[in-house]
Design an enzyme around this catalytic site. Structure first.
Site, PDB file in Angstrom:
ATOM      1  N   LYS A 141      -7.392   4.251   6.766  1.00 47.39           N
ATOM      2  CA  LYS A 141      -7.154   3.472   7.975  1.00 47.39           C
ATOM      3  C   LYS A 141      -6.861   4.420   9.143  1.00 47.39           C
ATOM      4  O   LYS A 141      -6.574   5.578   8.874  1.00 47.39           O
ATOM      5  CB  LYS A 141      -5.989   2.524   7.738  1.00 47.39           C
ATOM      6  N   HIS A 233      -0.901  -2.704   4.931  1.00 47.64           N
ATOM      7  CA  HIS A 233      -0.043  -2.741   3.745  1.00 47.64           C
ATOM      8  C   HIS A 233       0.656  -4.089   3.549  1.00 47.64           C
ATOM      9  O   HIS A 233       0.653  -4.669   2.472  1.00 47.64           O
ATOM     10  CB  HIS A 233       1.029  -1.657   3.822  1.00 47.64           C
TER      11      HIS A 233
HETATM   12  C1  BG6 Z   1       1.120   4.781   6.509  1.00 45.90           C
HETATM   13  C2  BG6 Z   1       1.588   4.635   7.923  1.00 45.90           C
HETATM   14  O1  BG6 Z   1      -0.016   3.993   6.301  1.00 45.90           O
HETATM   15  O2  BG6 Z   1       2.136   4.376   5.616  1.00 45.90           O
HETATM   16  C3  BG6 Z   1       2.836   5.433   8.152  1.00 45.90           C
HETATM   17  O3  BG6 Z   1       0.587   5.052   8.822  1.00 45.90           O
HETATM   18  C4  BG6 Z   1       3.879   5.120   7.109  1.00 45.90           C
HETATM   19  O4  BG6 Z   1       3.331   5.200   9.462  1.00 45.90           O
HETATM   20  C5  BG6 Z   1       3.309   5.162   5.701  1.00 45.90           C
HETATM   21  O5  BG6 Z   1       4.925   6.063   7.231  1.00 45.90           O
HETATM   22  C6  BG6 Z   1       4.297   4.635   4.666  1.00 45.90           C
HETATM   23  O6  BG6 Z   1       3.814   4.843   3.368  1.00 45.90           O
HETATM   24  P1  BG6 Z   1       4.806   4.964   2.135  1.00 45.90           P
HETATM   25  O7  BG6 Z   1       3.923   5.071   0.940  1.00 45.90           O
HETATM   26  O8  BG6 Z   1       5.640   6.176   2.362  1.00 45.90           O
HETATM   27  O9  BG6 Z   1       5.646   3.716   2.135  1.00 45.90           O
END
Ligand code: BG6
Length: 482
Positions: A141, A233
Site C-alpha cells: 500500500k 488494516h
Molecule cells: C503500516 C502503517 O501499514 O502499519 C504504519 O503505514 C503503521 O503507519 C504500521 O505504523 C503498523 O503495523 P504493525 O504491524 O506494527 O501494527
C-alpha cells in the site's frame, strides 16, 4: 507454475526490505521453505557494487532470531543486484538479460516502492516481455489515495497482470491471530449462532501505536490515519469479523464475503461526520516516561493531518443492523495494542441481587498485539458460602497462542505472505474490488470532513486520543477498553 523460482524485489534498498522482507526471506530459507534453486534479485535506484548491497542485506539480517553468520552470508551473497531507473523503460532490458529464461519457472515481482513507481515498473516489465502467465506481482500500500486514483493503479497493473496474478499486500492479514479469527468463527459451533445484532451490542477495533512520525514526513503528512490505517488494516479486520460464512476457505470464497461487508458500510456525510468520527493529532507529551515532540514540531510546520481517528461505522445488512463498529487508531498512544473486542449484550433479565460485584455482559477479545490471544470475559460466582447474596465476579477464559503452542519463535507476518505469494495462494491478499469498496467508504469520510471542516484536535502524546473520542462512544452508553 505453482511455486515461482525467481523473486524480484523492487525497492530492495528501502526500509521495508530491510526491516521485513529480507529477514522474512532469510527465515524461510533457514527453514527450508523456499523452492530448490530459489533466486532473489534486488533492484533499487541507487547504483551500487553488489558487495556493498550484500553487506546491507547482512545488516538487515542481524536482528533476526535465526541469525547465523555463515548462513546469513551465504543467503546474502546469493542475491543479485540490479540498479534501475524505473522511468527509463529501456533499462528493463538489462533486467531481462539478468533473468534470462527463468520465466518458465515462474517469477514473483514485489513492489516495495513508492506507489508512483508501480505503473512505470509494470509498463517496463511488459515492454521487456517479462509479464507472462508464470509471473505474479505483489504490491504494498498505498494503492492510490482515493477511489479514482486506486482505480488508475489497478488498471495500470491489470493491463499486464490478470487479477489472479496480483497480490495486494495488507500485512495485517499475515498476522497469526487474524487467520485465527477465521478459524475461531468457522471452526467452532459455539460462536456463529450468537454472532449477530441480537446478541452483539457493539464491536471495538483498536490499533494503537506508541511511535510517531518516525521520519516518514514525505509519505504521511496529507495522508493521515484514516487512509494509512483504517482504509486497509482496520477495514480488513472489520470485514473478517462481519463477513458471512464463506462456503470454502479459498481466495474467491473468502474475498467474495469480505467485499460484501465493505460494500455494506454506511457512508458518512456532513450531517454525521461530527457525531460519528473524531480526528486528532498528537501534541507533545511523554511515552514510557520519555518526553516526545508534537507532530507539528516533528513536521516543522502546522498541519491538519490526523494521526488519530475514531469512527463509528455501521454495516447495513440484516446481520449487523444497528450494531456500531467503533474503530480507533492512533500514533503516540500509551501502548502498542491491536485488538478486536466483541461486546455481547447483557442477559435479558438478571435473577441476582449480588452482594458484591455486578452482572457484566460477556466480551470476547481477540488480541493481535502485543500478545496473540483470544479471551472471553464471563461471569462466575466467587467461591464461598454466599451468605446474604451471591458474590459475582468476572473471569477470563483465556487462550494464549504462545503458551498453548510451544513455538520457539514468533513469525513475522511477512513470512507467511511471501510464501503464499511464491506458492500462488492469494487468499490473504486483497482483491481489487475490496480495495475499491474500502476507498469508496473512506472517500465518503474524507468528503464529509472537508464539507464540515472537521479539525484535527490535539491530544497529549501518551494518552488515548482526544476527549471527543471518549464522548463519541460514551454517548451510546459504551466505553473504550483502555
Ligand atoms: C503500516 C502503517 O501499514 O502499519 C504504519 O503505514 C503503521 O503507519 C504500521 O505504523 C503498523 O503495523 P504493525 O504491524 O506494527 O501494527
Amino acid at each position: 507454475v505453482e511455486r515461482t523460482k525467481t523473486f524480484v524485489l523492487f525497492g530492495a534498498t528501502g526500509d521495508l526490505a530491510k526491516r521485513m522482507l529480507f529477514p522474512s526471506l532469510y527465515n524461510l530459507s533457514c527453514e527450508g521453505s523456499l523452492p530448490d534453486g530459489f533466486r532473489v534479485i534486488g533492484s533499487g535506484r541507487t547504483a551500487m557494487e553488489t558487495a556493498e548491497f550484500h553487506d546491507k542485506v547482512i545488516e538487515a539480517l542481524k536482528p533476526t532470531d535465526l541469525y547465523d553468520e555463515a548462513k546469513a552470508r551465504k543467503f546474502a551473497d546469493a542475491i543479485e543486484y540490479y540498479a534501475l531507473d524505473t522511468d527509463k523503460p529501456e533499462e528493463f532490458a538489462g533486467l531481462k538479460t539478468m533473468i534470462g529464461d527463468a520465466e518458465k519457472d515462474g517469477i514473483s515481482y514485489y513492489l516495495s516502492t513508492p506507489p508512483s513507481v508501480f505503473a512505470p515498473v509494470v509498463a517496463g516489465l511488459e515492454a521487456a516481455g517479462l509479464t507472462g502467465p508464470h509471473t505474479r506481482i505483489a504490491m504494498e500500500k498505498p494503492i492510490g489515495h482515493d477511489l479514482e486514483s486506486s482505480r488508475e493503479v489497478n488498471a495500470a497493473v491489470g493491463h499486464a497482470f490478470p487479477e489472479d496474478q496480483v497480490f495486494r499486500v495488507d500485512h495485517y492479514l499475515g498476522k497469526e491471530t487474524v487467520q485465527n479469527l477465521i478459524v475461531m468463527r468457522f471452526g467452532n459451533a459455539l460462536f456463529e449462532p450468537v454472532w449477530n445484532s441480537r446478541h452483539i451490542e457493539h464491536v471495538q477495533i483498536t490499533v494503537a501505536e506508541t511511535v510517531g512520525l518516525e521520519g516518514r514526513v514525505s509519505y504521511y503528512d496529507g495522508v493521515g490515519a484514516l487512509a494509512d490505517m483504517v482504509q486497509n488494516h482496520m477495514l480488513q479486520l472489520l470485514a473478517l469479523v462481519a463477513m458471512e460464512p464463506p462456503a470454502r476457505y479459498d481466495a474467491t470464497s473468502v474475498r467474495d464475503e469480505k467485499v460484501k461487508v465493505l460494500r455494506a458500510l454506511r457512508p458518512l456525510d456532513s450531517s454525521t461526520a461530527a457525531s460519528n468520527s473524531v480526528r486528532g493529532q498528537y501534541g507533545s507529551g511523554a511515552i514510557d516516561g520519555q518526553p516526545v515532540k508534537s507532530y507539528a514540531e516533528e513536521l516543522g510546520k502546522p498541519s491538519n493531518t490526523e494521526t488519530f481517528v475514531a469512527v463509528k461505522a455501521f454495516v447495513d445488512n440484516w446481520r449487523w443492523q444497528g450494531v456500531p463498529f467503533y474503530l480507533r487508531t492512533g500514533k503516540r498512544m500509551p501502548a502498542k495494542v491491536s485488538e478486536i473486542a466483541i461486546q455481547f449484550r447483557q442477559v435479558p433479565h438478571s435473577i441476582f441481587t449480588p452482594k458484591r460485584g455486578s452482572l457484566l455482559p460477556n466480551t470476547m477479545v481477540v488480541g493481535l498485539q502485543p500478545d496473540e490471544s483470544i479471551r472471553i470475559a464471563m461471569m462466575v460466582k466467587q467461591p464461598g458460602l454466599d451468605r446474604g447474596g451471591i458474590e459475582l465476579d468476572e473471569v477470563s477464559l483465556d487462550v494464549s497462542l504462545a503458551a498453548e503452542f510451544d513455538k520457539s519463535r514468533r513469525r513475522v507476518a511477512y513470512e507467511r505472505l511471501l510464501l503464499d505469494l511464491i506458492e500462488g495462494d492469494n487468499t490473504l491478499f486483497v482483491r481489487r474490488d475490496e480495495i475499491e469498496a474500502a476507498w469508496m467508504w473512506i472517500d465518503s469520510i474524507h468528503r464529509a470532513w472537508e464539507a464540515s471542516n472537521l479539525p484535527a484536535r490535539t491530544y497529549t502524546s501518551g494518552t488515548w486520543g482526544p476527549g471527543a473520542a471518549q464522548g463519541m462512544i460514551e454517548r451510546d452508553g459504551a466505553s473504550w477498553r483502555d
